[in-house]
Design a protein around this motif. Structure first.
Motif, PDB file in Angstrom:
ATOM      1  N   MET A   1     -10.893   8.365 -11.937  1.00  0.00           N
ATOM      2  CA  MET A   1     -11.276   7.383 -10.920  1.00  0.00           C
ATOM      3  C   MET A   1     -10.057   6.932 -10.121  1.00  0.00           C
ATOM      4  N   HIS A   2      -8.973   6.711 -10.821  1.00  0.00           N
ATOM      5  CA  HIS A   2      -7.740   6.288 -10.145  1.00  0.00           C
ATOM      6  C   HIS A   2      -7.293   7.358  -9.144  1.00  0.00           C
ATOM      7  N   SER A   3      -7.310   8.606  -9.571  1.00  0.00           N
ATOM      8  CA  SER A   3      -6.885   9.698  -8.685  1.00  0.00           C
ATOM      9  C   SER A   3      -7.804   9.802  -7.475  1.00  0.00           C
ATOM     10  N   TYR A   4      -9.105   9.648  -7.715  1.00  0.00           N
ATOM     11  CA  TYR A   4     -10.051   9.743  -6.619  1.00  0.00           C
ATOM     12  C   TYR A   4      -9.832   8.605  -5.621  1.00  0.00           C
ATOM     13  N   ILE A   5      -9.651   7.411  -6.134  1.00  0.00           N
ATOM     14  CA  ILE A   5      -9.464   6.252  -5.251  1.00  0.00           C
ATOM     15  C   ILE A   5      -8.230   6.455  -4.379  1.00  0.00           C
ATOM     16  N   GLU A   6      -7.178   6.993  -4.938  1.00  0.00           N
ATOM     17  CA  GLU A   6      -5.974   7.251  -4.149  1.00  0.00           C
ATOM     18  C   GLU A   6      -6.265   8.228  -3.013  1.00  0.00           C
ATOM     19  N   LYS A   7      -6.980   9.292  -3.315  1.00  0.00           N
ATOM     20  CA  LYS A   7      -7.311  10.273  -2.283  1.00  0.00           C
ATOM     21  C   LYS A   7      -8.252   9.668  -1.245  1.00  0.00           C
ATOM     22  N   PHE A   8      -9.216   8.906  -1.719  1.00  0.00           N
ATOM     23  CA  PHE A   8     -10.194   8.299  -0.818  1.00  0.00           C
ATOM     24  C   PHE A   8      -9.493   7.340   0.145  1.00  0.00           C
ATOM     25  N   ALA A   9      -8.624   6.511  -0.382  1.00  0.00           N
ATOM     26  CA  ALA A   9      -7.931   5.526   0.459  1.00  0.00           C
ATOM     27  C   ALA A   9      -7.086   6.231   1.520  1.00  0.00           C
ATOM     28  N   LYS A  10      -6.450   7.300   1.130  1.00  0.00           N
ATOM     29  CA  LYS A  10      -5.621   8.064   2.074  1.00  0.00           C
ATOM     30  C   LYS A  10      -6.480   8.659   3.178  1.00  0.00           C
ATOM     31  N   MET A  11      -7.588   9.283   2.792  1.00  0.00           N
ATOM     32  CA  MET A  11      -8.484   9.888   3.765  1.00  0.00           C
ATOM     33  C   MET A  11      -9.124   8.829   4.657  1.00  0.00           C
ATOM     34  N   HIS A  12      -9.515   7.735   4.049  1.00  0.00           N
ATOM     35  CA  HIS A  12     -10.199   6.671   4.788  1.00  0.00           C
ATOM     36  C   HIS A  12      -9.287   6.077   5.847  1.00  0.00           C
ATOM     37  N   SER A  13      -8.052   5.850   5.495  1.00  0.00           N
ATOM     38  CA  SER A  13      -7.118   5.265   6.462  1.00  0.00           C
ATOM     39  C   SER A  13      -6.808   6.253   7.577  1.00  0.00           C
ATOM     40  N   LYS A  14      -6.896   7.534   7.290  1.00  0.00           N
ATOM     41  CA  LYS A  14      -6.609   8.557   8.288  1.00  0.00           C
ATOM     42  C   LYS A  14      -7.762   8.717   9.272  1.00  0.00           C
ATOM     43  N   ASN A  15      -9.006   8.578   8.773  1.00  0.00           N
ATOM     44  CA  ASN A  15     -10.181   8.875   9.590  1.00  0.00           C
ATOM     45  C   ASN A  15     -10.774   7.676  10.306  1.00  0.00           C
ATOM     46  N   TYR A  16     -10.408   6.477   9.867  1.00  0.00           N
ATOM     47  CA  TYR A  16     -11.098   5.298  10.396  1.00  0.00           C
ATOM     48  C   TYR A  16     -10.124   4.336  11.067  1.00  0.00           C
ATOM     49  N   ASP A  17     -10.678   3.644  12.023  1.00  0.00           N
ATOM     50  CA  ASP A  17      -9.920   2.590  12.694  1.00  0.00           C
ATOM     51  C   ASP A  17     -10.796   1.338  12.679  1.00  0.00           C
ATOM     52  N   GLU A  18     -10.962   0.802  11.480  1.00  0.00           N
ATOM     53  CA  GLU A  18     -11.810  -0.370  11.315  1.00  0.00           C
ATOM     54  C   GLU A  18     -11.035  -1.456  10.589  1.00  0.00           C
ATOM     55  N   LYS A  19     -11.663  -2.598  10.470  1.00  0.00           N
ATOM     56  CA  LYS A  19     -10.961  -3.742   9.885  1.00  0.00           C
ATOM     57  C   LYS A  19     -10.475  -3.467   8.479  1.00  0.00           C
ATOM     58  N   ASN A  20     -11.285  -2.758   7.694  1.00  0.00           N
ATOM     59  CA  ASN A  20     -10.935  -2.562   6.290  1.00  0.00           C
ATOM     60  C   ASN A  20     -10.342  -1.186   6.014  1.00  0.00           C
ATOM     61  N   SER A  21      -9.929  -0.485   7.062  1.00  0.00           N
ATOM     62  CA  SER A  21      -9.441   0.875   6.868  1.00  0.00           C
ATOM     63  C   SER A  21      -8.088   0.908   6.169  1.00  0.00           C
ATOM     64  N   ASP A  22      -7.427  -0.248   6.103  1.00  0.00           N
ATOM     65  CA  ASP A  22      -6.089  -0.250   5.512  1.00  0.00           C
ATOM     66  C   ASP A  22      -6.127  -0.682   4.051  1.00  0.00           C
ATOM     67  N   TRP A  23      -7.283  -0.639   3.439  1.00  0.00           N
ATOM     68  CA  TRP A  23      -7.361  -0.980   2.017  1.00  0.00           C
ATOM     69  C   TRP A  23      -6.509  -0.011   1.215  1.00  0.00           C
ATOM     70  N   THR A  24      -5.747  -0.544   0.300  1.00  0.00           N
ATOM     71  CA  THR A  24      -4.896   0.283  -0.559  1.00  0.00           C
ATOM     72  C   THR A  24      -5.669   0.665  -1.813  1.00  0.00           C
ATOM     73  N   PRO A  25      -5.219   1.705  -2.514  1.00  0.00           N
ATOM     74  CA  PRO A  25      -5.866   2.050  -3.786  1.00  0.00           C
ATOM     75  C   PRO A  25      -5.908   0.869  -4.756  1.00  0.00           C
ATOM     76  N   LYS A  26      -4.828   0.109  -4.767  1.00  0.00           N
ATOM     77  CA  LYS A  26      -4.774  -1.042  -5.668  1.00  0.00           C
ATOM     78  C   LYS A  26      -5.845  -2.055  -5.303  1.00  0.00           C
ATOM     79  N   GLN A  27      -6.049  -2.242  -4.008  1.00  0.00           N
ATOM     80  CA  GLN A  27      -7.053  -3.207  -3.557  1.00  0.00           C
ATOM     81  C   GLN A  27      -8.457  -2.757  -3.956  1.00  0.00           C
ATOM     82  N   TYR A  28      -8.710  -1.464  -3.803  1.00  0.00           N
ATOM     83  CA  TYR A  28     -10.008  -0.937  -4.237  1.00  0.00           C
ATOM     84  C   TYR A  28     -10.205  -1.175  -5.727  1.00  0.00           C
ATOM     85  N   GLU A  29      -9.201  -0.861  -6.526  1.00  0.00           N
ATOM     86  CA  GLU A  29      -9.338  -0.967  -7.984  1.00  0.00           C
ATOM     87  C   GLU A  29      -9.496  -2.415  -8.435  1.00  0.00           C
ATOM     88  N   GLU A  30      -8.711  -3.289  -7.833  1.00  0.00           N
ATOM     89  CA  GLU A  30      -8.821  -4.699  -8.206  1.00  0.00           C
ATOM     90  C   GLU A  30     -10.198  -5.254  -7.833  1.00  0.00           C
TER      91      GLU A  30
END
Length: 1704
Positions: free
Chosen positions: A619-648
């Protein structure tokens, strides 16, 4: 002289240049002067050659008019010279000279002025009268001295002359003459041909020079053609000279070339020298019959020319290398056989040149393996000709081409499906195991699923090789993306090594067509632009990996045809050289379905693995990849969420933790996590349905926004809400129709030229592009408001959706888009069911995921399930009565008239576990719109009582209620109609089901105690269990199924052997004659005999047909412990406590061999399957292997730590299993004797173990009363079967069914169904013994803990599970709320204490410090501290806020068994196995008092409520009251006659209650020490007794699984709480005493009321429980159920009912 020579040279050179003006060619050439004054030749007075060619001419030398090649004018007025070249000619002049007839290749004649000449020149011809004559002349000429002398001269210069061994075959000559020369044999010159081969150009020049001097040998050079520096017609490079042999009047051809250019075998350096010649022979005789053939022949000629260009080096070295670099051989690319040759006979091929050419080129490409640059270049030319003209550019010519087409198709498919692309970008390797994931929380060693599949694919394919891998996983476990990732890996492997198999991804949902199942692979490949015609060739050449995804999705259709059940045969996969990977959703197919459908008859061909949930690291590895992809593909308010933020954030929602173990849900949840946070507060319990609601809402929002923004460019005002509603309704309608149709693909009726797919996570660009195109189109058409109609197709807006008055300004939009819903009164659909969803240019479909040119599906199957479920739910809850002032009866009456029209009545939901779960979650949804949903499901059930047409709705309703743990006990369901309902594990205690239609209902493991089935119809009902085989009068010691699987033999302590018919369960024979208990029974291989052994040292043989004893085998001096027939049935093997093993010959009745070597009792002996070996086991802790018949001891196997009692060979003879008193089962490799696995789990002696027929599983049984099933490869426990009430003594797999046979000393033989409970699983409940329960102080919650390693929190009002707290790694044995209920403390055998937040379920602290198992914990009164005690002899005190250990109290010399805080939390009292009770000061940690002198261990030592006294009870049968401050004994209470197990103070401290194993509960007055009351319990042993909070009642629980409530003043029983099927482990009272919660080792928790209304208490004081949670572990319960006049039960089922306590 030198200067002179130079001058001559210059002169010669000038003259040569002068002579060469103009070009001479074969035939007549005239030289003259041009008279054109403008001609440069004329001005220079240079003579010019003019070629006339072959023919007859006459001219006057100075009066000619030939065309000047220099100026182009007919100005050659005079001729001075004639040259006749390469011809037979005649020249004459009018001066009277003799005409000259000549055939020399070059004859010059001076033309005299003023004379007239006649000149005839013809091509050289033979002068034969027939072909035979020509052959004779040619043969003679070739043997002539003239030619032989010339050859000898050439050979002097080391020039090789090759003479053919014989002249050409006459038949071949005739064919050539006919095709090349139209039958004119005199044009043939190569009947006799010599080939002159030269090492280099210099020698070639020498050879040509010698040939031109052939006149020296009486030969005439008649034709000289030099194609060495200029290309011939076929581009062969040679110097061709025809020699005339006057002696024989015949021409012979001399062909000179370089050795490097020749294709003569034995002389050539060219690879595959015959290729060009054979190729030429095919072309030469080819006369095309149509334009297509003519074109093929023409390009074939051109190809031959290209080949000759390579051979003869008309292409330079660099050019050759460039061609050769493109070479890929057949061995590398797998060239495919031309499809036009398919099914053609040799005769058919030989009769058509185009087919012969195709066959020839294919054969050449298949066998030619070039090594040189030339060879490779030739191969390339031939392959490119083959690819373009034989196969055709549109078809693959090789496996590599085929693979390239597949790759291109795959890449296009992937590129169009952004969701898959993004899933591959975030892909995390999945973990798997050989058995399904369970919730038992044991530690399991999983493996990388991807790596395991690759290893499976790498295995060499042999006849007995596994060729199918089945991968099972839950919905959302990542099966499909795993398949895509595997496909990607295999393509990468193929690119680097084309010998690897070609992967083909096949989605069953997209491809499957039940009308054409045999060609499913062809359909898949045709869908990837591969024509059917090429597939036969591909089958022959290529190896494949077919990745077949989603078998479960087609299973409902698949199983309708039972003719060929095995998928491998049904799909005709044998025609492919392929390995198969199949994915299937878990719990859709039963064990039997899997066995028959996916494994087939030879189960050795197939292996299976199960996908497991994500681990924390995954799950940790997936979240890291997801956060990276999400920040690359989106320009929205929450696009800058970090893996740590997702996990917390995830940690703030503990109930999501289980969900995110599934890859698909993890992705969905991460996608909408910012929205979830806004919608639901921290710690909220978010259901799966709510996650999908937010996700799908966000998804539709995106599309709605894109539509409205783009349409705004047309200046059309839009209503966002209405458009969104239309899109959502579109999804609801389509999803429901997919459910009705049983598929997940919607097919657009006509293929639209569209390539865009809206992605799951990045939809904007694609959507905008598509809408932009539509807007531009509309602008061109002048479309404005009418655009709406085509955007929203039929069915896109529900007819019942109200129109808002405030939207009138946009009414034209609403009117355009609102479409009437079709009448769905029948589930039957027309063939064009999908047409309404793809009407015109509708863009509604772009909320879907396109999976083909005209195929659409939802983003994931679970999205379709959500929408279908939501439509069903909304359909039910949106119904409204005619008015709201109705009584319940009136409301129900109106409701019932509409039930038949509900969508839930269209089709059974059985098998649609995803839809069921989504629907079920709405029952507990806090959104007000679902408030009536649960009650309406119950109303549907009520409606079925009077209307059989709503039986589908009723069956679905009760299935939904059951799946989400709604208790259905004590319901009045007389006459309900619920055929096919799934009521597995249902809690139906006391429910009235009289006259009900229960046909085909599944009641597996249901709780049916006291239910009434009078007059119910129960045809085809399924109980999941079978009737016992009852008849033995004492314990059953052994069982065996007959070889034909029809009968069972059993033996018993009652000294009998009994035979049973398995189909009926009836006893068919009792065999008597043993004088002692019979310990084992075995059938002979043919089933005609039985051998048995007994404590009387005699083995007996019995005839099965008559039941009579036929032989006795005597010789052992001790009890015989085991017997067995040899595989051929001629011998008996026995072993004994006399430490020997004997082999008996049945014909002689004598022992033929005695095996000795064991040093203690021999408990088991078995023949190997082939009869060549014997294995034995003994009390000496060894297993021994013996050779038979020599009797030689081969091997001693050691490893067990106690006596070995059971030994067995595996059916394939490669392994041995052994069981021991050390409670392990061990698997050994027969060849090496090494241990493969050790199986641990039984808690008592193991009595038997057997392999399954395919060697993949082992079943074992034990004195712990359980049967356990194990996976052989991993050694893991798969399943535990419980139900026997005594030690289980024997067990065996059925040979061909998913059943197990067992026997027990409870006197029964049982049949178990291993597939029970696989279809729909309950989502809540402990999975093992529940050890403790406790009410929260406010009485609103209950906490429980279990051996399943979890703590669970329950809502008292509904019985719903609120939280599941996971973290412990072993059984949780203690749990308690903090005084303020804000926290929970737990302790476990994992030696840890854990603190949890009650609201969120988050783990706050892990307290570690004990070195041994922790026995218990307790909060202090203020909740700031926790005390724990352990087998490590210490008491530890912990500070809760910090998690710090405050004190370690040492003093006890043995295990500590109990600890309790004083009421003010200043002190602790403890008890220990050291027989002391000690009092400790918390602050100092010092021991204050020690009460010693006990004979036995103290069992309880509670403080009085004021803390001044401690009551201590023990096995000493006395109670001591001690003073807390001094430790002095205040009172000694005697009277009990058995050990005291419980003592408690009454709240006012005036009395105590005690209970004892003397089966009494006593109340004592503390002031006087007198006994006030005694309650004599006659039912069973008392486990515990306690006062109610007000002291008015006594609550006790007994060994008979009941809770009994007594009046404390009178001692009379007032209430009976009955229902648990296992021992009660804990009872807790609510603070106000109004409720009791109990837990049991039957895995259930029950809530009871102590203040029951009269209606809920029977005359005997029997209390109905409020609710029960969990699945009780002892199987089907039917105690006191009523079955009078029940219809449809089989005799076996009736027997089952009676055995379980039902009454007819």
């Amino acid at each position: 002289m030198h200067e002179e020579m130079e001058q001559k040279s210059d002169k010669l050179k000038k003259e040569e240049e002068k002579v060469e003006i103009g070009e001479t060619k074969p035939g007549i050439n005239l030289q003259g002067y041009c008279k054109n004054t403008d001609c440069l030749a004329a001005k220079a007075k240079i003579p010019v050659w003019v070629n006339i060619g072959f023919g007859d001419i006459s001219f006057v030398s100075d009066k000619t008019s030939y065309c000047c090649p220099d100026c182009g004018q007919f100005a050659i007025a005079s001729v001075v010279k004639a040259l006749v070249s390469n011809s037979e000619h005649l020249i004459s002049a009018n001066d009277g000279s003799v005409p000259v007839k000549e055939n020399n290749y070059q004859c010059f004649y001076t033309i005299k002025p003023g004379l007239s000449y006649e000149l005839k020149a013809n091509k050289i011809r033979q002068h034969s009268t027939s072909l035979e004559d020509l052959i004779i002349r040619s043969e003679a000429a070739m043997q002539s001295s003239e030619l032989l002398n010339l050859i000898a001269e050439l050979q002097k210069y080391l020039i090789t002359v090759v003479k053919p061994g014989q002249v050409k075959d006459k038949t071949r000559l005739l064919e050539k003459i006919q095709y090349d020369y139209k039958g004119d044999y005199n044009q043939v010159f190569d009947i006799g041909r010599f080939t002159i081969l030269c090492d280099n150009p210099t020698k070639l020049q020498t050879a040509v020079a010698l040939l031109k001097k052939a006149e020296k040998f009486n030969l005439i050079v008649s034709e000289d053609k030099d194609f060495f520096e200029r290309q011939s017609k076929t581009h062969h490079r040679f110097h061709n000279i025809k020699l005339y042999v006057p002696k024989h009047d015949v021409y012979v051809e001399m062909q000179a070339t370089l050795k490097s250019f020749t294709t003569f075998e034995g002389y050539t350096v060219i690879e595959n020298p015959k290729l060009s010649h054979l190729y030429y022979e095919l072309i030469r005789a080819w006369r095309p019959s149509d334009p297509e053939e003519e074109e093929l022949r023409q390009v074939s000629d051109e190809t031959l020319t290209k080949i000759n260009d390579v051979i003869c080096e008309w292409i330079d070295e660099k050019g050759l290398q460039k061609i050769a670099d493109r070479c890929k051989l057949h061995s590398d690319i797998g060239i495919l056989k031309p499809p036009q040759l398919s099914k053609k006979t040799k005769t058919e091929i030989d009769n058509k040149v185009s087919l012969k050419m195709a066959q020839f080129v294919y054969d050449q490409l298949s066998t030619f393996i070039p090594a040189t640059v030339k060879g490779k270049a030739i191969y390339v030319i031939l392959y490119e000709y083959y690819k373009k003209y034989i196969i055709g550019n549109k078809n693959p010519a090789s496996c590599a081409d085929f693979a390239l087409l597949l790759q291109e198709s795959r890449n296009q498919e992937i590129q169009e499906d952004i969701a898959v692309l993004q899933n591959l970008e975030t892909y995390i390797p999945l973990q798997a195991n050989n058995y399904p994931h369970g919730d038992n929380k044991q530690k399991h060693d999983t493996y990388d699923c991807h790596q395991r599949v690759l290893e499976f694919l790498e295995e060499e394919k042999k006849n007995d090789q596994k060729k199918v891998m089945i991968i099972q996983g839950k919905s959302g476990s990542g099966k499909s993306i795993f398949c895509r990732y595997l496909e990607q890996t295999l393509w990468n492997n193929y690119i680097t090594d084309s010998k690897k198999p070609i992967p083909v991804y096949i989605s069953f949902a997209k491809i499957y067509n039940k009308q054409n199942e045999r060609d499913i692979v062809l359909q898949a490949l045709q869908g990837k632009n591969i024509s059917k015609e090429i597939m036969d060739a591909i089958c022959e050449q290529a190896s494949f990996v077919f990745i077949m995804d989603g078998f479960d999705e087609i299973f409902d259709f698949y199983r309708q045809n039972e003719d060929v059940p095995y998928f491998y045969d049904r799909f005709n996969l044998n025609q492919w050289n392929a390995k198969i990977v199949v994915t299937c959703r878990s719990n859709v197919l039963s064990e039997e379905d899997i066995k028959i459908t996916l494994f087939g008859a030879n189960q050795n061909y197939t292996s299976m693995m199960y996908l497991w949930p994500f681990t924390k690291q995954q799950m940790h590895s997936y979240i890291e990849k997801f956060a990276k992809m999400h920040s690359k593909n989106y320009d929205e308010k929450n696009s800058d969420w970090t893996p740590k933020q997702y996990e917390e954030t995830l940690n703030n929602y503990p109930n999501l933790q289980k969900m995110v173990e599934e890859p698909v849900l993890l992705q969905l949840i991460l996608t909408v996590l910012p929205s979830l946070v806004k919608q639901y507060g921290v710690g909220s319990r978010i259901s799966r349905a709510q996650v999908y609601e937010v996700f799908n809402d966000q998804w539709v929002d995106i599309h709605t926004q894109n539509i409205t923004s783009k349409l705004a460019e047309l200046r059309i005002q839009t209503n966002f809400t209405k458009i969104k509603s239309a899109l959502k309704q579109y999804c609801h309608d389509l999803a429901f129709d997919m459910f009705i149709q049983g598929g997940q693909i919607a097919i657009e009726p006509e293929l639209q030229p569209q390539n865009e797919i809206w992605s799951q996570l990045d939809p904007k660009i694609q959507t905008e592009k598509k809408i932009e195109e539509r807007i531009q189109t509309s602008k061109k058409r002048g479309a404005k408001r009418s655009i709406w109609k085509k955007y929203f197709n039929s069915g896109s807006v529900d007819k019942d959706e109200p129109k808002k008055e405030e939207d009138n300004q946009h009414q034209f939009i609403i009117e355009s888009t609102e479409i009437k819903t079709e009448d769905n009164s029948s589930s039957a659909k027309p063939p064009d069911v999908w047409e309404k969803y793809f009407d015109g240019d509708s863009i509604s479909k772009y909320v879907l995921r396109r999976s083909g040119d005209n195929k659409y599906q939802f983003l994931h199957k679970s999205c379709q399930e959500y929408y279908a479920a939501q439509k069903i739910v909304l359909d039910i809850i949106s119904w409204k009565p005619s008015n709201f002032n109705l009584s319940n009866e009136q409301f129900q009456k109106q409701f019932e008239t509409h039930v038949q029209k509900f969508l839930v009545n269209y089709k059974l939901l059985n098998g649609e576990s995803g839809i069921i779960k989504f629907i079920g979650e709405r029952i507990h949804d806090t959104n007000p719109i679902y408030a009536n949903f649960k009650s309406r499901l119950f109303r549907i059930l009520e409606a079925s009582k009077t209307n059989e047409n709503v039986s589908v709705a009723a069956a679905n309703a009760i299935t939904i209620l059951n799946v989400v743990n709604i208790n259905m006990h004590y319901r009045d369901w007389n006459n309900i109609k619920i055929p096919h309902a799934v009521l597995d594990n249902a809690f139906l205690e006391g429910t009235d089901l009289k006259n009900a239609n229960l046909n085909y209902v599944s009641f597996s493991q249901a709780f049916l105690n006291k239910a009434d089935f009078t007059n119910a119809s129960m045809n085809g009902v399924y109980f999941g269990e079978y009737a016992y085989l009852e008849g033995h009068l004492r314990g059953v010691n052994g069982i065996q199924i007959s070889p034909d699987g029809k009968f069972v033999a059993s033996c018993s302590d009652d000294k009998t052997i009994r035979l049973w018919d398995l189909s009926s369960g009836k006893q068919i024979q009792v065999i008597e004659g043993n004088s002692d208990p019979v310990t084992e029974v075995q059938f002979s291989p043919d089933g005609s005999k039985i051998v048995s052994c007994s404590w009387d040292t005699i083995a007996r043989i019995w005839d099965v047909a008559t039941g009579k004893q036929s032989q006795t085998l005597e010789g052992h001096s001790g009890d015989i412990t085991a017997v067995q027939f040899s595989p051929d049935g001629s011998k008996i093997l026995s072993c004994s406590r006399d430490k020997t093993i004997r082999v008996w010959d049945l014909s002689s009745k004598h022992s033929v061999q005695i095996l000795e070597g064991h040093s203690d009792f021999v408990f088991g002996a078995r023949f190997s399957p082939d009869g060549s070996k014997i294995v034995s086991c003994s009390a000496d802790k060894t297993v021994r292997i013996w050779d038979f018949p020599s009797g030689r001891k081969i091997q001693i196997i050691e490893g067990h730590s106690a006596r070995v009692t059971v030994v067995q060979f595996s059916p394939d003879g490669s392994k041995i299993l052994s069981c021991s008193r050390d409670r392990t089962i061990r698997i050994w490799d027969l060849e090496t004797g090494k241990q493969i696995q050790s199986l641990e789990g039984h808690s008592a002696d193991i009595n038997a173990a057997r392999f399954s027929s395919d060697c993949s599983k082992i079943v074992s049984c034990s004195d712990d009363r359980t049967i356990r099933i194990w996976d052989v490869s991993s050694g893991k426990q798969l399943q535990v079967l419980e139900g026997h009430t005594g030690d289980v003594t024997g067990v065996q797999f059925f040979p061909k069914e998913s059943k197990i046979l067992s026997c027990s000393n409870d006197g029964t033989i049982r049949i178990w169904d291993m597939s029970v409970g696989r279809k729909i699983q309950l989502s809540e409940g402990h999975l093992d013994c529940v050890n403790k329960v406790q009410f929260s102080s406010d009485g609103l919650k209950i906490v429980s803990c279990s051996d399943d390693k979890t703590i669970r929190l329950w809502d008292v009002l509904s019985g719903r599970q609120i939280q599941i707290l996971e973290g412990h790694t072993n059984s949780v044995i203690g749990v308690q709320f903090a005084p303020d209920d804000s926290k929970i403390v737990s302790c476990s055998w994992d030696k840890t204490i854990r603190i949890w937040d009650t609201l969120s379920g988050k783990q706050l602290q892990v307290l570690e410090g004990h070195s041994q198992v922790i026995n218990g914990i307790q909060f202090s009164a203020d909740g700031s501290k926790v005390v724990s005690y352990s087998y490590d002899k210490t008491i530890q005190l912990w500070d809760i806020p910090s998690g710090r250990r405050i004190q370690t109290l040492k003093g006890h010399s043995n295990d500590i068994t109990g600890v309790q805080f004083s009421p003010d939390s200043s002190k602790i009292v403890s008890r220990s196995v050291d027989k002391t009770v000690r009092l400790w000061d918390i602050e100092s940690g010092k021991q204050l008092q020690s009460v010693e002198g006990w004979i036995y261990i103290a069992n309880k030592m509670p403080f009085s409520y004021d803390g001044s006294r401690i009551a201590i009870c023990s096995d000493d049968k006395i109670v001591i009251i001690c003073d807390t401050s001094t430790g002095k004994q205040l009172q000694l209470l005697k009277g009990h006659e058995g050990r005291l197990i419980s003592v408690q103070f009454v709240p006012d401290n005036s009395k105590i209650i005690t209970c004892s194993w003397d089966n009494t509960i006593r109340i004592w007055d503390l002031l006087s020490g007198n006994q006030l009351h005694m309650v004599k319990v006659i039912f069973d042993d008392i486990v515990k007794a306690q006062f109610s909070p007000d002291g008015s009642k006594i609550i006790s629980h007994l060994g008979d699984k009941t809770i009994r409530i007594w009046d404390s003043s009178s001692g009379q029983q007032i209430l009976l709480l009955e229902g648990h099927t296992g021992a009660i482990c804990g009872v807790s009272l609510s603070r106000d005493g109004s409720k009791i919660v109990s837990c049991s080792d039957d895995r259930t928790i029950r809530l009871w009321s102590t203040e029951n209304e009269i209606s809920s208490v029977s005359k005997t004081g029997l209390v109905k429980c409020i609710w029960q949670v969990g699945v009780q572990s002892y199987g089907l319960s039917m105690k006191d159920s009523i079955w009078e006049n029940t219809l449809g039960l089989t005799p076996q089922q009736k027997l089952l009912v009676e055995q379980r306590g039902g009454k007819f």
